[in-house]
Design an enzyme around this catalytic site. Structure first.
Site, PDB file in Angstrom:
ATOM      1  N   LYS A 113      28.534 -11.757  13.515  1.00  8.67           N
ATOM      2  CA  LYS A 113      29.708 -12.634  13.438  1.00  8.67           C
ATOM      3  C   LYS A 113      29.302 -14.091  13.536  1.00  8.67           C
ATOM      4  CE  LYS A 113      33.446  -9.646  14.893  1.00  8.67           C
ATOM      5  NZ  LYS A 113      34.599  -9.466  15.782  1.00  8.67           N
ATOM      6  N   LYS A 194      30.178  -0.544   4.345  1.00 10.35           N
ATOM      7  CA  LYS A 194      31.319   0.081   4.992  1.00 10.35           C
ATOM      8  C   LYS A 194      32.617  -0.633   4.588  1.00 10.35           C
ATOM      9  CE  LYS A 194      32.908   0.937   9.677  1.00 10.35           C
ATOM     10  NZ  LYS A 194      32.595   0.817  11.099  1.00 10.35           N
ATOM     11  N   LYS A 197      38.061  -5.222   5.120  1.00 12.68           N
ATOM     12  CA  LYS A 197      38.958  -6.164   4.455  1.00 12.68           C
ATOM     13  C   LYS A 197      38.222  -7.439   4.076  1.00 12.68           C
ATOM     14  CE  LYS A 197      41.926  -5.979   7.665  1.00 12.68           C
ATOM     15  NZ  LYS A 197      43.025  -6.230   8.584  1.00 12.68           N
TER      16      LYS A 197
END
Ligand code: TRP
Length: 327
Positions: A113, A194, A197
């Site tokens: 992240k 995977k 969104k």
């Protein structure tokens, strides 16, 4: 008898997709019958990435609606919102004082992240795992159903429990991650990753997508890019879904066609779309009903808060005493 306590946290980050459902949510629903389950909508975790204040409350409510529509049952499980029980952040602070920075720096999710999504890496993103440990250990949860990507955080939670116990005396149990029957649904437009969104609209089927959208997205799913005998990840992904939602005979027919080379992917996609739309019909109906009764949903969350609060206060009382905080 319900012995072991199950705890899991759910991010209120907008619309769920079929990857979330087949990968994780279904497991939480199945566990309700055998365990004492506590499911928490983790709004404070969501705040580690920017959220729109104008829609955040609705997103949290929507998450509750989604999970209820999918089958989380307030008569069986405790369902509540993290920020409604202040003991979560209280305990997270205590865990921050026990957790070496080096351990947090090793966390894969943080590294990813920090690299890809964040302009500014905030301290909350870094200490995300100590809040997650607090979530679990406040309720002395021992079984934590999560996806593969959260196992490292549960392992750290075990360590935090151990560090606490070593310093202050045996208090907290060491929880274990519980992986479901491993099923990874991949992105439709890039089946090597995977489903997420963050890969764009074409990557996923949202549970709330209407039937036409589901058909269109599946029609455009990437297949057979590799050619030859190589197992194509896009085709594999469609088969994974087909095995979840279609009749055994249908699956066998397509498997046979795949084996003898007569398969038409357009037909596979159309069949899958029909069966998936069918599979989600109950959810769509329940979601609509619940969305029309927001106060009922809020009452369920308030009930959950009250039940969670009793346990959280008890654990925090024990912890304060062990640490030697002035009373
Ligand atoms: N970090 C989890 C996720 O992103 C959500 C979460 C927060 C959680 N607290 C938790 C999961 C406690 C299990 C237990 O999916």
């Amino acid at each position: 008898m319900k012995h072991e306590r199950v705890f899991s946290g759910l991010q209120p980050t907008g619309r769920l997709h079929i990857g979330n459902y087949f990968g994780a949510v279904r497991q939480w629903i199945a566990l309700q019958d055998g365990y004492d389950c506590i499911y928490c909508i983790v709004d404070y975790h969501a705040l580690t990435t920017p959220q729109d204040p104008g829609t955040f409350a609705q997103a949290t409510l929507d998450a509750a609606i989604d999970y209820l529509a999918l089958g989380l049952d307030p008569r069986k499980s405790t369902i509540f919102v993290q920020s409604h029980v202040p003991e979560h952040t209280e305990l997270a602070w205590i865990f921050n004082t026990l957790t070496p920075l080096t351990e947090l720096a090793r966390m894969t999710q943080f590294k990813e992240k920090a690299e890809t999504h964040q302009k500014v890496v905030n301290a909350g993103l870094y200490t995300y795992p100590t809040l997650m440990a607090a979530d679990i250990l406040l309720y002395e949860g021992t079984l934590v159903p999560v996806g593969e990507d959260q196992v490292q955080h549960v392992e750290l939670t075990r360590k935090i429990a151990r560090w606490f116990n070593n310093r202050y005396g045996k208090t907290l149990p060491e929880p274990k991650p519980k992986l479901g029957k491993s099923m990874r649904i991949m992105s439709l437009n890039d089946p090597t990753r995977k489903m997420s969104k963050s890969h764009g609209e074409k990557a996923y089927v949202a549970l709330s997508d209407n039937p036409n959208t589901i058909r269109r997205k599946l029609q455009r799913a990437v297949t057979a890019t590799l050619g030859g005998n190589v197992k194509d990840p896009g085709v594999e992904n469609l088969f994974t879904l087909l095995r979840e939602v279609s009749a055994d005979a249908t699956v066998r027919d397509f498997e046979a066609a795949q084996a003898d080379g007569s398969i038409k992917y357009a037909e596979l996609k159309a069949q899958l779309a029909t069966d998936l739309i069918d599979h989600l019909a109950v959810y769509r109906q329940r979601r609509k009903e619940l969305a029309g009764k927001p106060n009922e949903v809020k009452a369920i969350l308030e009930n959950g808060r009250a039940r969670a609060s009793v346990i959280a206060k008890e654990t925090m009382g024990k912890i304060r005493e062990k640490i030697g905080l002035l009373r």
